[in-house]
Scaffold this motif. Structure first.
Motif, PDB file in Angstrom:
ATOM      1  N   LYS A  78      10.568  11.891   3.389  1.00  0.00           N
ATOM      2  CA  LYS A  78       9.749  11.274   4.630  1.00  0.00           C
ATOM      3  C   LYS A  78       8.686  12.083   4.822  1.00  0.00           C
ATOM      4  O   LYS A  78       8.298  12.915   4.232  1.00  0.00           O
ATOM      5  N   ASN A  79       7.836  11.143   5.618  1.00  0.00           N
ATOM      6  CA  ASN A  79       6.244  11.653   5.643  1.00  0.00           C
ATOM      7  C   ASN A  79       5.946  12.029   6.942  1.00  0.00           C
ATOM      8  O   ASN A  79       4.813  11.944   7.311  1.00  0.00           O
ATOM      9  N   THR A  80       6.965  12.118   7.945  1.00  0.00           N
ATOM     10  CA  THR A  80       6.653  12.446   9.447  1.00  0.00           C
ATOM     11  C   THR A  80       5.862  13.740   9.735  1.00  0.00           C
ATOM     12  O   THR A  80       5.460  13.580  10.426  1.00  0.00           O
ATOM     13  N   ALA A  81       6.111  14.593   8.617  1.00  0.00           N
ATOM     14  CA  ALA A  81       5.592  15.750   9.124  1.00  0.00           C
ATOM     15  C   ALA A  81       4.143  15.835   8.828  1.00  0.00           C
ATOM     16  O   ALA A  81       3.316  16.800   9.142  1.00  0.00           O
ATOM     17  N   SER A  82       3.608  14.754   8.113  1.00  0.00           N
ATOM     18  CA  SER A  82       2.003  14.682   7.600  1.00  0.00           C
ATOM     19  C   SER A  82       1.470  13.524   8.540  1.00  0.00           C
ATOM     20  O   SER A  82       0.553  13.097   8.239  1.00  0.00           O
ATOM     21  N   GLY A  83       2.126  13.071   9.622  1.00  0.00           N
ATOM     22  CA  GLY A  83       1.862  11.941  10.448  1.00  0.00           C
ATOM     23  C   GLY A  83       2.224  10.744  10.111  1.00  0.00           C
ATOM     24  O   GLY A  83       1.671   9.603  10.826  1.00  0.00           O
ATOM     25  N   GLY A  84       3.078  10.423   9.143  1.00  0.00           N
ATOM     26  CA  GLY A  84       3.727   9.113   8.892  1.00  0.00           C
ATOM     27  C   GLY A  84       4.514   9.033   9.638  1.00  0.00           C
ATOM     28  O   GLY A  84       5.266   9.480  10.616  1.00  0.00           O
ATOM     29  N   GLU A  85       5.316   7.651   9.381  1.00  0.00           N
ATOM     30  CA  GLU A  85       6.547   7.105  10.081  1.00  0.00           C
ATOM     31  C   GLU A  85       7.319   6.601   9.185  1.00  0.00           C
ATOM     32  O   GLU A  85       8.566   5.986   9.693  1.00  0.00           O
ATOM     33  N   VAL A  86       7.478   7.216   8.152  1.00  0.00           N
ATOM     34  CA  VAL A  86       8.610   6.678   6.981  1.00  0.00           C
ATOM     35  C   VAL A  86       9.888   7.806   6.826  1.00  0.00           C
ATOM     36  O   VAL A  86       9.275   9.027   6.749  1.00  0.00           O
ATOM     37  N   THR A  87      10.846   7.453   7.078  1.00  0.00           N
ATOM     38  CA  THR A  87      11.994   8.325   6.845  1.00  0.00           C
ATOM     39  C   THR A  87      13.167   7.690   5.895  1.00  0.00           C
ATOM     40  O   THR A  87      13.000   6.678   5.600  1.00  0.00           O
ATOM     41  N   GLY A  88      14.037   8.398   5.470  1.00  0.00           N
ATOM     42  CA  GLY A  88      15.246   8.048   4.876  1.00  0.00           C
ATOM     43  C   GLY A  88      14.965   7.247   3.371  1.00  0.00           C
ATOM     44  O   GLY A  88      15.467   6.359   3.218  1.00  0.00           O
ATOM     45  N   THR A  89      14.129   7.840   2.855  1.00  0.00           N
ATOM     46  CA  THR A  89      13.335   7.136   1.364  1.00  0.00           C
ATOM     47  C   THR A  89      14.575   7.563   0.448  1.00  0.00           C
ATOM     48  O   THR A  89      14.804   8.740   0.172  1.00  0.00           O
ATOM     49  N   GLY A  90      15.125   6.580  -0.293  1.00  0.00           N
ATOM     50  CA  GLY A  90      15.835   6.770  -1.323  1.00  0.00           C
ATOM     51  C   GLY A  90      16.596   5.474  -2.056  1.00  0.00           C
ATOM     52  O   GLY A  90      16.177   4.445  -1.767  1.00  0.00           O
ATOM     53  N   HIS A  91      17.501   5.929  -2.922  1.00  0.00           N
ATOM     54  CA  HIS A  91      18.328   5.040  -3.837  1.00  0.00           C
ATOM     55  C   HIS A  91      17.263   3.848  -4.234  1.00  0.00           C
ATOM     56  O   HIS A  91      17.039   2.676  -4.050  1.00  0.00           O
ATOM     57  N   ASN A  92      16.361   4.353  -5.240  1.00  0.00           N
ATOM     58  CA  ASN A  92      15.461   3.783  -6.001  1.00  0.00           C
ATOM     59  C   ASN A  92      16.038   3.043  -7.402  1.00  0.00           C
ATOM     60  O   ASN A  92      16.842   3.440  -8.081  1.00  0.00           O
ATOM     61  N   SER A  93      15.039   1.985  -7.835  1.00  0.00           N
ATOM     62  CA  SER A  93      15.022   1.447  -9.046  1.00  0.00           C
ATOM     63  C   SER A  93      13.555   1.416  -9.252  1.00  0.00           C
ATOM     64  O   SER A  93      12.542   1.754  -8.648  1.00  0.00           O
ATOM     65  N   VAL A  94      13.429   1.381 -10.851  1.00  0.00           N
ATOM     66  CA  VAL A  94      12.022   1.230 -11.232  1.00  0.00           C
ATOM     67  C   VAL A  94      11.705  -0.071 -11.978  1.00  0.00           C
ATOM     68  O   VAL A  94      12.560  -0.498 -12.702  1.00  0.00           O
ATOM     69  N   VAL A  95      10.518  -0.753 -11.732  1.00  0.00           N
ATOM     70  CA  VAL A  95      10.309  -1.887 -12.235  1.00  0.00           C
ATOM     71  C   VAL A  95       8.969  -1.598 -13.101  1.00  0.00           C
ATOM     72  O   VAL A  95       8.082  -0.883 -12.692  1.00  0.00           O
ATOM     73  N   PHE A  96       8.964  -2.182 -14.355  1.00  0.00           N
ATOM     74  CA  PHE A  96       7.706  -1.888 -15.457  1.00  0.00           C
ATOM     75  C   PHE A  96       6.982  -3.102 -15.547  1.00  0.00           C
ATOM     76  O   PHE A  96       7.608  -4.288 -15.453  1.00  0.00           O
ATOM     77  N   THR A  97       5.526  -3.132 -15.388  1.00  0.00           N
ATOM     78  CA  THR A  97       4.721  -4.328 -15.703  1.00  0.00           C
ATOM     79  C   THR A  97       3.912  -4.015 -16.618  1.00  0.00           C
ATOM     80  O   THR A  97       3.706  -2.848 -17.320  1.00  0.00           O
ATOM     81  N   ASN A  98       3.128  -5.027 -16.978  1.00  0.00           N
ATOM     82  CA  ASN A  98       2.077  -5.182 -18.162  1.00  0.00           C
ATOM     83  C   ASN A  98       2.721  -4.415 -19.369  1.00  0.00           C
ATOM     84  O   ASN A  98       2.173  -3.416 -19.709  1.00  0.00           O
ATOM     85  N   ASN A  99       3.515  -4.812 -19.877  1.00  0.00           N
ATOM     86  CA  ASN A  99       4.179  -4.452 -20.987  1.00  0.00           C
ATOM     87  C   ASN A  99       4.699  -3.264 -21.027  1.00  0.00           C
ATOM     88  O   ASN A  99       4.473  -2.247 -21.880  1.00  0.00           O
ATOM     89  N   GLY A 100       5.053  -2.641 -19.718  1.00  0.00           N
ATOM     90  CA  GLY A 100       5.514  -1.253 -19.548  1.00  0.00           C
ATOM     91  C   GLY A 100       4.423  -0.362 -19.318  1.00  0.00           C
ATOM     92  O   GLY A 100       4.832   0.934 -18.983  1.00  0.00           O
TER      93      GLY A 100
END
Length: 377
Positions: A309-331
């Motif tokens: 979360k970035n709320t401590a630095s003035g942002g508004e996003v919380t609960g960041t998680g369960h990610n995947s990764v996508v590769f572009t431009n031939n990785g």
């Protein structure tokens, strides 16, 4: 005549300037439309997973939510503008082994077919367990479905509830399945558990652990016994203990999670990204671990967490998680796709995509969470 020409020039020059300015504004607006975007995406899903389809040259996004008893899919040409293609898997049918809680689908293109790994509550539940999650596999001829279960039962039954399947296709030709053992009925002794008891927070702390096991080439089952790869820290002196224990130390819940893994290989190192803390809370965050072998041992990184979360630095996003990764431009380019929450979305999870990279010293860095304008993938 000279006066007439002079008059025409006086009139024409401003018109040309206005025309050029107008044309430049149109060009700039078009360029901005094409080249920048802003998080979150207009997709409301949890646990997002993106498939880069070699046939259609499109991207397909799957995730938790959006449909009843199953999964839907979104398609995109650019990873930013997404079209809802409707429901692609239907659960809780007479032939399905799953009855509800359809979570975390991941779809893989393999030998002209598309295979969906997902979690759900197993219909077979003789002891009436509250959490009876298992992992299943469905197959389709198209990334847009329909996906049909390969079997009328889960992929395997380790004797405890499991979720969050992730498959890695190793260059050796072997396939590996990673998953999370649920916290349910899994109390674990640790210094954090002792602290929680002493401070009258919780009597015990349940934990989820990430396991890995070799997968059969036809996706019909597993080979050998699962190996425990990642778990929450035992000691409070562990550098990972603070961020992985926030759900406990804040008094939110008596559980610590290690879940939502995603594994890939860079050069000679296996990177396993994972999420910790309560998936429904603001402290959900992402870390990673590294290994020289697909089944470990994995060592957690010093620069964890890499997404929080970035709320401590003035942002508004919380609960960041369960990610995947996508590769572009031939990785060459890597992007982290994950869910989070904003003031506007409230409790609803929305999808973010931010650039990530591996530094020359091997450190993995995610440039997020962001909500300001950035270059399109």
């Amino acid at each position: 005549m000279k006066n007439f020409v002079r008059t025409l020039l006086i009139i024409a020059i401003p018109l040309i300037q206005v025309s050029c300015t107008y044309s430049q504004n149109i060009k700039t607006a078009k360029s901005e439309t094409q080249e920048v975007h802003r998080n979150p995406l207009k997709v409301s899903l949890g646990d997002p997973y993106v498939l880069s389809d070699s046939k259609s040259k499109k991207y397909y996004m799957y995730g938790t939510g959006g449909v009843k008893d199953g999964f839907g899919v979104y398609s995109s040409d650019n990873l930013v503008d997404w079209k809802n293609e409707g429901q692609v898997y239907f659960g809780n049918t007479k032939s399905s082994w799953g009855i509800d809680a359809f979570w975390a689908p991941e779809v893989y293109q393999w030998k002209d077919k598309y295979y969906m790994f997902y979690s759900a509550q197993w219909r077979e539940n003789p002891t009436s367990e509250l959490e009876n999650f298992k992992i299943g596999v469905a197959v389709s001829d198209s990334p847009k479905g329909p996906f049909v279960d390969m079997s009328d039962k889960p992929l395997f039954d380790p004797g405890y509830p499991v979720i969050d399947a992730n498959v890695y296709f190793d260059p050796s030709g072997k396939l590996y399945l990673y998953y999370s053992r649920c916290c349910y009925k899994h109390p674990v002794k640790s210094k954090i558990a002792d602290w929680a008891l002493k401070n009258r927070k919780f009597d015990q702390i349940e934990e989820s652990w990430i396991y890995g096991v070799e997968l059969k080439p036809d996706f019909s089952g597993i080979i050998g016994e699962p190996v425990m790869l990642l778990r929450p820290p035992v000691s409070m002196k562990d550098k990972q203990a603070e961020w992985e224990s926030r759900s406990v130390t804040s008094g939110e819940v008596n559980r610590r999670w290690t879940e939502g893994s995603f594994t890939f290989k860079h050069q000679n190192t296996y990177y396993m990204m994972y999420s910790a803390n309560h998936f429904a809370g603001e402290n959900y965050a992402v870390g990673y671990a590294m290994s020289k072998s697909p089944l470990g041992p994995f060592v957690k990184a010093e620069n964890n967490p890499i997404l929080q979360k970035n709320t401590a630095s003035g942002g508004e996003v919380t609960g960041t998680g369960h990610n995947s990764v996508v590769f572009t431009n031939n990785g060459k380019n890597m992007y982290c796709v994950y869910h989070g929450r904003t003031k506007a979305s409230g409790k609803e999870r929305v999808v973010f995509i931010d650039k990530m990279e591996i530094k020359p010293d091997g450190r993995l860095v995610v440039h997020g969470p962001t909500t300001d304008e950035q270059a399109r993938p």
